[in-house]
Design an enzyme around this catalytic site. Sequence first.
Site, PDB file in Angstrom:
ATOM      1  N   GLU A 216      -0.779  39.842  16.511  1.00 23.81           N
ATOM      2  CA  GLU A 216      -1.234  38.578  15.934  1.00 23.81           C
ATOM      3  C   GLU A 216      -2.745  38.630  15.735  1.00 23.81           C
ATOM      4  O   GLU A 216      -3.449  39.303  16.482  1.00 23.81           O
ATOM      5  CB  GLU A 216      -0.900  37.426  16.876  1.00 23.81           C
ATOM      6  CG  GLU A 216       0.576  37.250  17.129  1.00 23.81           C
ATOM      7  CD  GLU A 216       0.859  36.016  17.977  1.00 23.81           C
ATOM      8  OE1 GLU A 216       1.128  34.962  17.397  1.00 23.81           O
ATOM      9  OE2 GLU A 216       0.789  36.116  19.210  1.00 23.81           O
ATOM     10  N   HIS A 240      10.680  37.143  23.470  1.00 22.17           N
ATOM     11  CA  HIS A 240      10.814  37.691  22.120  1.00 22.17           C
ATOM     12  C   HIS A 240      10.964  39.219  22.091  1.00 22.17           C
ATOM     13  O   HIS A 240      11.846  39.761  21.434  1.00 22.17           O
ATOM     14  CB  HIS A 240       9.605  37.306  21.264  1.00 22.17           C
ATOM     15  CG  HIS A 240       9.278  35.842  21.281  1.00 22.17           C
ATOM     16  ND1 HIS A 240      10.246  34.867  21.324  1.00 22.17           N
ATOM     17  CD2 HIS A 240       8.090  35.189  21.235  1.00 22.17           C
ATOM     18  CE1 HIS A 240       9.664  33.677  21.312  1.00 22.17           C
ATOM     19  NE2 HIS A 240       8.363  33.842  21.265  1.00 22.17           N
TER      20      HIS A 240
END
Length: 484
Positions: A216, A240
Site C-alpha cells: 500500500e 487477508h
Amino acid sequence: MVSRVIPVENFDLVVFGGTGDLARRKILPGLFRRYAGGHIPDAARIIGAARAEMDDAAFRAFAGAAIAEFVDEDKRQGDMVERFLAHLGYVQIDATGERGWDRLKAAVRPEVVQAFYFSVAPTLFGELAERLHRFEIARPDARIVVEKPFGRDRETARALNATLASHFTEDQIYRIDHYLGKETVQNLMAVRFANILFEPLWNARHVDHVQITVAETVGVGGRGAYYDKSGAMRDMVQNHMMQLLCLIAMEAPYKFDPAAVRDEKLKVIHALQPVHPDEIVRGQYRAGRTEPAYAQDVDNPASTTESYIALKASIANWRWKGTPFYLRTGKKLRARASEIAVVFKEVPHSIFGEAEGWRENILSIRLQPNEGMTLSVMIKEPGPGGMRLTEVPLDMSFAEALGAEGADIPDAYERLIMDVIRGNQTLFMRGDEVEAAWAWVDPIIAGWEARGDRPKPYDPGSSGPEDALMLLHRDGRRWREIRE
Ligand code: BG6
C-alpha cells in the site's frame, strides 16, 4: 455476455454504525451500486441504526452525500439516487442501553430476510447480539454480519465466538474478510478449479515458491489509535494474507459450498508450521522529506508496532512440503500493488545447455490494480545466430478480456452483502478458521514481545526494509518488484 445474477429475496438490512466511516465509504455506496444494477428488490429496506440523533430524512441526506462522493457519476443518472434513498430509514439506538430497541423491533419486518450488520467497535458485538435476542427482534434465521478485527488473539476470538454463539448459530454468523469479496480473489478459485491446466503443476514438485504481496502507498493516517495496537501482523496477515495463502494452497473442495471450501482452508491453516524468528522481518516507516514518520502518525514516539512485515511460511503436507510461501505487506511502500506470484521450478534438463536468457515460468495473479493474470513463458529470441531464449508474457487483463463487464469490477463489500442476503457463507470466515489463524499468529507476536523486538526502519516510497531482501536472498531467491 449476459450477466446472470442470482436474485435475492426481499430483505431488511439493519446497519448498526450506519453513520460511521465504513457505512459511508463502502456499505451505502455498495448497496446503491447494486440497486442501480437492478439487484435489490423493490420492497427491500435498509435501516441505519446508530447513536447520532437523526431522522429518516437526515440519514437519507447522509447516504446521498456518501453516494455522491464514492459512486461514479455515470451510475447516478436520473432519479436513481432518489429512488434508492426512499428505501432507507433510521433508528436512533443506544447499543449499550435500552433506548431505541423497541423502535427497531417495530421497524424490522418478521416476514422478510433479516440481516444485521455490526459495523461498530468490536467491544459492542456482544451487546448488540444480546439485545437483538432479548428484545426479540431477530427471527430464528436472521443473519448477523461481523467486521474485523475479530479478536486480537485466539483467546479473545474464542470469547467473541462464544458470546455470539450464545445468541446465534454458526450458520447465522457472517464474519467478513473483505479480501474474499474481491473479484480476483474469487478468480483464484476459478483459475485453479475450473481449468485442468494448472493442477498437475500445483505442488512442491513443480512450484519453487510462492510470493504474496499486498503493498500500500497510504500510511496509517487517521487510524493510528487502532493500528498502533494491531500492526501489520494483526491487521493484514492474520486475515487477508492468510486467506490468500489458503486459496492458493488448499485442496479442491468437493463442491463450491461453504462447508466444503472452509474445511479445506482450515486444513491449510492447521498445516502451517511455526515461523522461526529469523524468517520474519518487521519494519516501520521513518519520516520522508515531507511526510511524518509512523511514530508521529500514531502519536506514539516509542511505538514498536510494525507497519511492514515479511515472512516465510511453510506448509507441512504432501502437496507443499518444501515450497515456501513468502508473504509481505506494508504501508507507505513505493506502489499500491497486490499480487500473488507462483514461481515454477527449472526444467529438469536444459537441452539448450547454458542457454542465455533462461528464466523460470511465473504465474502472476494481480489482485489490484489492473486485475489480471500473466503467465511468463520462454520462447526463442527471434533472429539468426544460435538459440537464445527470451521471456514473453501471456498476458490477460480482466478489463480487456471481458470488455465493459470486466472493467466494471464490483467492490468487495457489494458482493459480500448480497451473499449475506442470499444466505451464502462461502466467502465468510468460519469461527474455527479465525481461531486457527490466531493460533498460528499468536506465538509469533508473543515471541516479539518476549524479545522486545524492534521493527527495522524503512523509507516511505521504498520496497520496505533492506532485511526483507535478505529473507529471500539467503534462499537464493528474490522478491518481485513492487510496481503498479
Ligand atoms: C483493511 C486494513 O482490512 O484492509 C487496512 O485494516 C488496509 O489497514 C485495508 O489498508 C486494505 O484493503 P484494500 O481493499 O484497500 O486492499
